[in-house]
Design an enzyme around this catalytic site. Structure first.
Site, short mmCIF file in Angstrom:
data_model
loop_
_atom_site.label_atom_id
_atom_site.label_comp_id
_atom_site.label_asym_id
_atom_site.label_seq_id
_atom_site.Cartn_x
_atom_site.Cartn_y
_atom_site.Cartn_z
N GLU A 136 -9.84 -5.09 3.75
CA GLU A 136 -9.49 -3.97 2.88
C GLU A 136 -8.21 -4.27 2.10
O GLU A 136 -8.08 -3.91 0.93
CB GLU A 136 -9.33 -2.70 3.71
CG GLU A 136 -10.61 -2.18 4.32
CD GLU A 136 -11.66 -1.84 3.28
OE1 GLU A 136 -11.34 -1.12 2.31
OE2 GLU A 136 -12.80 -2.31 3.42
N ASP A 188 -2.21 -5.31 3.01
CA ASP A 188 -2.51 -5.60 4.42
C ASP A 188 -3.31 -6.89 4.60
O ASP A 188 -4.10 -7.26 3.72
CB ASP A 188 -3.28 -4.44 5.05
CG ASP A 188 -2.39 -3.22 5.28
OD1 ASP A 188 -1.15 -3.39 5.28
OD2 ASP A 188 -2.92 -2.12 5.47
N TYR A 192 0.32 -5.64 12.94
CA TYR A 192 -0.77 -4.98 12.21
C TYR A 192 -1.83 -4.48 13.17
O TYR A 192 -2.23 -5.17 14.10
CB TYR A 192 -1.39 -5.95 11.20
CG TYR A 192 -2.31 -5.27 10.23
CD1 TYR A 192 -1.86 -4.21 9.45
CD2 TYR A 192 -3.64 -5.67 10.10
CE1 TYR A 192 -2.71 -3.57 8.56
CE2 TYR A 192 -4.49 -5.04 9.21
CZ TYR A 192 -4.01 -3.99 8.44
OH TYR A 192 -4.85 -3.35 7.56
N ARG A 231 -5.04 -3.33 12.67
CA ARG A 231 -6.48 -3.52 12.48
C ARG A 231 -6.80 -4.98 12.74
O ARG A 231 -6.62 -5.83 11.87
CB ARG A 231 -6.91 -3.10 11.07
CG ARG A 231 -6.79 -1.60 10.85
CD ARG A 231 -7.37 -1.16 9.51
NE ARG A 231 -7.25 0.28 9.34
CZ ARG A 231 -6.21 0.89 8.80
NH1 ARG A 231 -5.18 0.18 8.38
NH2 ARG A 231 -6.17 2.20 8.70
N HIS A 250 -6.98 -11.31 13.53
CA HIS A 250 -5.56 -11.59 13.44
C HIS A 250 -4.92 -11.52 14.82
O HIS A 250 -5.60 -11.36 15.83
CB HIS A 250 -4.90 -10.58 12.48
CG HIS A 250 -5.53 -10.58 11.12
ND1 HIS A 250 -5.37 -11.60 10.23
CD2 HIS A 250 -6.36 -9.67 10.51
CE1 HIS A 250 -6.05 -11.33 9.12
NE2 HIS A 250 -6.66 -10.17 9.27
N GLU A 271 0.80 -1.23 0.00
CA GLU A 271 0.00 0.00 0.00
C GLU A 271 0.83 1.27 0.00
O GLU A 271 0.55 2.21 -0.75
CB GLU A 271 -0.92 0.05 1.24
CG GLU A 271 -2.01 -0.99 1.24
CD GLU A 271 -1.58 -2.19 2.03
OE1 GLU A 271 -0.35 -2.39 2.16
OE2 GLU A 271 -2.45 -2.92 2.51
N ASP A 321 -6.05 -7.94 5.88
CA ASP A 321 -7.44 -7.87 6.30
C ASP A 321 -8.32 -7.72 5.07
O ASP A 321 -7.86 -7.81 3.93
CB ASP A 321 -7.66 -6.73 7.28
CG ASP A 321 -7.31 -5.36 6.68
OD1 ASP A 321 -6.93 -5.30 5.50
OD2 ASP A 321 -7.41 -4.35 7.41
#
Length: 849
Positions: free
Chosen positions: A84, A80, A293, A295, A340, A7, A82
């Site tokens: 998104e 990432d 991470y 989130r 996670h 990203e 997740d």
């Protein structure tokens, strides 16, 4: 060649260092495309087909990715870990497919931390894209789009002043508004407490009255001062002896490591961070390889991390602080695919990282994660009961002693609005002791309404209800602030009038869709999609077949019908029973008119039915008429020269005075610093403005003092200088005026404009090496590299801005520049209806939330 897509540039730079020359790492700068902000981007009649559009400012990145993909043998999507992140990888792949430049091998890798070990291990275990997560992303995106672009136009047409409605934001707003209603309808109840200040062996302690005249005393039992004084006298007259001493061991276990929501809550409590600021700093710590991470719904830690934490505890403390077995925490998240590892340091030997807010947040993460593996705290809770000689009256004292601090020596979790009085120490007491009574106090109290939500308590409540997901809370709360539906005062949410009206409208006409159970149930269905247990189009279809007819039904109603329905719905709040038998709707000004809710160009208000004869109004947000109502025009006095009435009125932009009528009327705003101190002398002064101070000694041109939209000022030849108060308009002389104008000129081209000196020099651009400066501009702070200027978004605090953030803003702005130039060239070719179409697009874009 192997092409890796991540990203952010910071992440790309670190990963490329770990992987070596065989890999080329490029950043997508987040999402590369989205649903266009216009009708038809989601088509329910075509299986909810979506029309995606590339972001205009991502042209440079997309071209670079496509050019490198042509030369690559292998494409590794490393966004990432997740939903998104999965979506970003899918979008990149779809764009490359459209350009027909997909490498022969395409793989997906995820890692929970940006460390060399985590990255290299992930590269050794590639997988395919997770289409269940992608379907969950598509379902959420389509659902939010359909709600926003279907419901928001209803608001605009039926509720003047409303801006937008969103699936999660509307429910979060309802929580804030309902708490406001609770506070307004709360009736304080008086109660009294009686307590004795006592002493044993030189140590003071407090014992409260719990039994009086043989009856148990609860918190609200003593409600009158007379009873309190009588109870106080009885305690003063009695000789109290310890009857029982109860000692109870208490064990307190450490909380688990942070999840996204608990990190946001604790950072709000202990550091005063907003949810969006917390996530921004956490993102940077993650990209720097300092934490895992950020989130996540998970509370578990990797086995190797647990071992590292236990070693760090051993190095810091003696053996008693390390439990025999590692602690294992279980996540409460319903969907394991999106849960996670917890947020933790990547290296427990590293107890400090960075400076400022980065260091403070890292310290919080480090201590919470380390404490989660430490021994429990052991305490002893003691309750002592003292009885007088008659046995009719009893006092009680409580306290606790920490026997072994355990994890509390490192970390203690914060609380919201706690009145917990634990932690008081008691002297050693045994049955038969007769402590000395030093004083007896009777104190008056009043019950308190529930506290307004803080960011921490609102996030906690949303999580408890199962509404939204932790990764969305920061943007949801920010949207409420940006729409001016709420305001923040002393870190608490206050519902604005617009927010209250929108909530009332949704509760009356769309009650199901802002109900907590329905919204939480919809979240569960979306989780079922990401778990592969539900089909995304079926979930959307079930929602849409009820939602669409409901919006069409409301759209057919006239605005006056909507206002009348809201008037009835809100009557208990707007016109509560006064308790004296009088009509709560009776107009307080004309007596025979009836008050009712009215809709105006600038929002709702309460008005008298006898308008225009009676001009009584009050704001919508004043339930039952509390606060100052606008009782119509009020005569301040008569002008000393003309004898004309000077009338005080209320306008859209605040109170003002007026003398005369029609085109010849003179008007002046009433400045805030006058407050209620406006008298006839001040009124005459305000109506005399502007005031000419005199001619400038150098130019011979007049210097004028006046009152403007932003306050008092001086003006000379198109240049301005601010004045500190309204009084200075009339008191500033020539010398002071010349000096103020000169000072303002040295700061920039106009008074109030930003200084040309940078607020801060951030450093060299990591890619172009141009010096980046933070500047204050006319429309807010911006960053510049000397060639490109980029305005700081509202979500970025200028004091917390990093060099990498500034560089990304400049890069994005530079990438968008060619596209904008292209649009300008095409402008002359617009059809006659172009302006109307553009206006429609602007209106549609407001629905996006």
């Amino acid at each position: 060649m192997q092409l890796v897509i991540v990203e952010s540039p910071a992440k790309a730079k670190t990963i490329e260092k770990y992987l070596g020359s065989d890999y080329h790492v490029l950043a997508s700068y987040g999402h590369i495309r989205d649903l266009p902000a216009k009708d038809g981007s989601v088509d329910p009649d075509d299986g909810f087909a979506m029309s995606w559009e590339n972001y205009g400012d991502k042209g440079r990145q997309l071209k670079a990715i496509a050019d490198e993909a042509k030369k690559a043998d292998r494409l590794i999507l490393a966004t990432d870990p997740d939903r998104e992140g999965e979506a970003i990888s899918w979008h990149v792949l779809e764009v490359l497919k459209a350009k027909k430049v997909v490498p022969q091998a395409v793989e997906r890798v995820t890692f929970n931390a940006i460390t060399k070990q985590a990255v290299t291990e992930a590269m050794a275990r590639p997988r395919e894209l997770d289409h269940d997560l992608i379907d969950a992303y598509r379902a959420r995106r389509a659902l939010d789009y359909l709600v926003g672009f279907t419901l928001s136009p209803v608001l605009w047409r039926k509720l003047p002043g409303a801006k937008s409605a969103g699936r999660v934001q509307s429910v979060a707003l309802r929580l804030v508004v309902e708490r406001e209603r609770e506070i307004e309808t709360f009736v304080a109840q008086e109660y009294w407490s009686v307590a004795a200040e006592m002493e044993q062996d030189g140590r003071a302690f407090t014992a409260r009255l719990v039994r009086w005249k043989g009856e148990k005393i609860d918190r609200l039992t003593i409600g009158k001062e007379g009873d309190a004084l009588a109870a106080k006298a009885d305690v003063e007259a009695g000789r109290f002896t310890v009857e029982t001493v109860e000692t109870k061991p208490v064990t307190r276990n450490p909380p688990p490591p942070f999840t996204t929501s608990t990190l946001q809550q604790e950072a709000a409590r202990k550091l005063g961070f907003s949810a969006s600021h917390t996530m921004r700093i956490a993102q940077q710590l993650y990209e720097d390889g300092a934490i895992t991470y950020m989130r996540t719904d998970g509370v578990q830690m990797d086995h190797s991390a647990i071992s590292a934490a236990r070693k760090a505890i051993t190095d810091r403390y003696d053996g008693g602080y390390l439990p025999e077995k590692p602690r294992q925490y279980q996540t409460k998240a319903k969907n394991a695919q999106e849960a996670h590892e917890a947020i933790r340091p990547t290296d427990f030997a590293r107890d400090k990282v960075g400076s400022g807010d980065h260091a403070r947040l890292y310290d919080l993460v480090f201590k919470r994660a380390l404490a989660s593996q430490m021994a429990s705290a052991r305490m002893e809770r003691t309750t002592v009961e003292l009885v007088d000689g008659t046995g009719s009256h009893a006092l009680r004292a409580t306290g606790q002693v920490v026997i072994f601090p355990g994890f509390l020596s490192l970390y203690e979790e914060g609380t919201d609005d706690s009145d917990d009085d634990e932690g008081k120490l008691l002297p050693r007491l045994t049955a038969g002791d007769c402590p000395a009574k030093k004083a007896v106090n009777a104190e008056q109290h009043f019950t308190q309404p529930p506290p307004r939500y803080s960011e921490a308590s609102l996030v906690k409540r949303l999580e408890e209800l199962g509404i939204g997901r932790p990764s969305t809370y920061a943007s949801t709360l920010q949207t409420l602030k940006d729409r001016d539906y709420v305001r923040i005062e002393k870190n608490r949410f206050y519902a604005e009038e617009s927010g209250r009206l929108v909530t009332a409208f949704l509760e009356r006409f769309f009650e199901r869709y802002v109900s907590y159970d329905f919204t939480a149930g919809l979240e569960d269905e979306l989780d079922e999609i990401s778990g592969g247990r539900a089909q995304w189009q079926a979930v959307l279809d079930a929602f849409w077949k009820d939602f669409k007819p409901k919006t069409a039904e409301v759209m057919e109603q006239k605005p006056s019908e909507v206002t009348a329905a809201l008037d009835t719905f809100l009557a208990p709040m707007l016109f509560p029973d006064k308790g004296d038998g009088t009509d709560p709707r009776a107009c307080p000004l004309c007596a025979d008119g009836k008050l009712a809710l009215r809709g105006g160009r600038f929002g709702a208000f309460i008005a008298c039915s006898n308008y225009p004869e009676c001009k009584f109004t009050r704001k919508f947000g004043q339930p039952g008429g509390s606060g100052e109502a606008d009782a119509g025009p009020q005569i301040v006095g008569q002008h000393p020269e003309t004898g004309a009435d000077i009338v005080r009125k209320a306008g859209r932009f605040g109170p003002y005075i007026e003398m005369g009528s029609g085109a010849e009327a003179k008007r002046a705003s009433i400045p805030k610093d006058l407050g209620d101190g406006l008298d006839i002398d001040w009124a005459v002064k305000l109506l005399s403005l502007p005031r000419e101070v005199g001619n400038h000694p150098e130019t011979g041109k007049p210097i004028v003092a006046n009152l403007g939209r932003y306050g008092p000022y001086l003006q000379h030849e198109g240049k301005y200088a601010r004045l500190a108060s309204t009084a200075e308009i009339f008191e500033t002389g020539m010398n002071a005026a010349v000096a103020k104008l000169a000072d303002a000129a040295n700061k920039g081209p106009r008074a109030g404009a930003a200084s040309r000196e940078p607020l801060k020099v951030l450093g060299a651009h990591p890619r172009t090496e141009a010096e980046i400066k933070l500047m204050e501009g006319r429309y807010g702070p911006y960053v510049t590299d000397g060639t490109t200027n980029a305005t700081l978004p509202k979500t970025i605090d200028k004091d917390a801005l990093t060099l990498e953030e500034a560089a990304q803003l400049i890069d994005a702005r530079a990438a968008a520049a060619p596209a904008k130039k292209g649009k300008k060239k095409a402008a002359p070719k617009k059809a006659a209806g172009g302006a109307k179409k553009a206006a429609g697009k602007k209106a549609a874009s407001k629905a996006k939330s």
